[in-house]
Design an enzyme around this catalytic site. Structure first.
Site, PDB file in Angstrom:
ATOM      1  CD  GLN A  51      -2.872  -1.016   2.366  1.00 28.68           C
ATOM      2  OE1 GLN A  51      -2.553  -1.582   3.403  1.00 28.68           O
ATOM      3  NE2 GLN A  51      -3.996  -0.315   2.256  1.00 28.68           N
ATOM      4  CB  CYS A  94      -8.954  -1.183   1.887  1.00 26.18           C
ATOM      5  SG  CYS A  94      -7.246  -1.388   1.391  1.00 26.18           S
ATOM      6  CG  LEU A  95      -5.880   3.361   5.107  1.00 21.77           C
ATOM      7  CD1 LEU A  95      -4.546   3.566   5.804  1.00 21.77           C
ATOM      8  CD2 LEU A  95      -6.831   4.501   5.441  1.00 21.77           C
ATOM      9  CG  HIS A 136      -7.764  -5.947   5.095  1.00 15.20           C
ATOM     10  ND1 HIS A 136      -8.983  -5.509   4.637  1.00 15.20           N
ATOM     11  CD2 HIS A 136      -6.839  -5.105   4.546  1.00 15.20           C
ATOM     12  CE1 HIS A 136      -8.793  -4.456   3.848  1.00 15.20           C
ATOM     13  NE2 HIS A 136      -7.505  -4.189   3.787  1.00 15.20           N
ATOM     14  CD  GLU A 137      -3.645  -4.361   6.633  1.00 20.84           C
ATOM     15  OE1 GLU A 137      -3.003  -4.121   5.596  1.00 20.84           O
ATOM     16  OE2 GLU A 137      -4.691  -3.740   6.931  1.00 20.84           O
ATOM     17  CG  HIS A 140      -3.197  -5.200   1.412  1.00 20.44           C
ATOM     18  ND1 HIS A 140      -3.680  -4.635   0.260  1.00 20.44           N
ATOM     19  CD2 HIS A 140      -3.932  -4.675   2.426  1.00 20.44           C
ATOM     20  CE1 HIS A 140      -4.680  -3.793   0.561  1.00 20.44           C
ATOM     21  NE2 HIS A 140      -4.854  -3.807   1.873  1.00 20.44           N
TER      22      HIS A 140
HETATM   23 ZN   LIG Z   1      -6.286  -2.760   2.891  1.00 21.59          ZN
END
Ligand SMILES: [Zn+2]
Length: 169
Positions: A51, A94-95, A136-137, A140
């Site tokens: 991210q 999510c950012l 979630h992370e 990624h």
């Molecule tokens: Zn995310």
């Protein structure tokens, strides 16, 4: 410390697999600190290296919600080694997909093994929000986003909204 630029959908770095860290250098420690600062600034509970444009297996998480008493996790090479059979559905954002959210199904409990910035190995069991944040992370790091875990119809609605927001900016 400095804050980092957050890469947003559809940047390709969000779709690539991050590489294992072989050696913990001062640069890695700096990246983890910068990621944590960026996450706090944007009110996130977790952030993965993809991210911020880095294809390295680094994740920061803090689900403590207490600004005065932060409980940051800085994780190197985290991996899920065990998970419950039971799953639950919960709302996720999510950012990298600003202002979007969806209900996602996740394991209730996950056990994750990782290395801290001193090279010490740890195992933690996550329940509730921590379990969701870990899944979630770690997704990624595999180039996966939460929209990959919802129906194509709901996914397309979110993608259309993101495109519209981009055009407006
Ligand atoms: Zn995310």
């Amino acid at each position: 410390m400095s804050t980092l630029k957050i890469y947003e959908y559809p940047e390709s770095v969000l779709r690539q697999k991050a590489k294992r860290i072989e050696k913990i250098t001062p640069e890695i420690k700096q990246k983890l600190s910068d990621m944590l600062e960026t996450m706090y600034l944007d009110d996130g509970v977790g952030l993965a290296a993809n991210q911020v444009g880095l294809l390295e297996r680094l994740v920061v998480i803090d689900v403590s919600h207490e600004k005065d008493d932060p409980k940051p996790l800085k994780m190197i090479n985290p991996e899920i080694i065990k998970h419950s059979d039971e799953t639950s559905e919960g709302e996720e954002g999510c950012l990298s997909l600003p202002d979007q959210s969806a209900v996602v199904e996740r394991y209730d409990t996950v056990t994750v093994r990782y290395m801290d910035e001193e090279g010490m190995e740890h195992t933690i069991e996550g329940k509730g929000l921590l379990s969701v944040a870990l899944q979630h992370e770690l997704d990624h790091l595999e180039g996966k986003l939460f929209i990959d875990r919802i129906s194509p119809l709901k996914r397309n609605i979110i993608i259309r909204k993101l495109r519209k927001d981009k055009r407006r900016n």
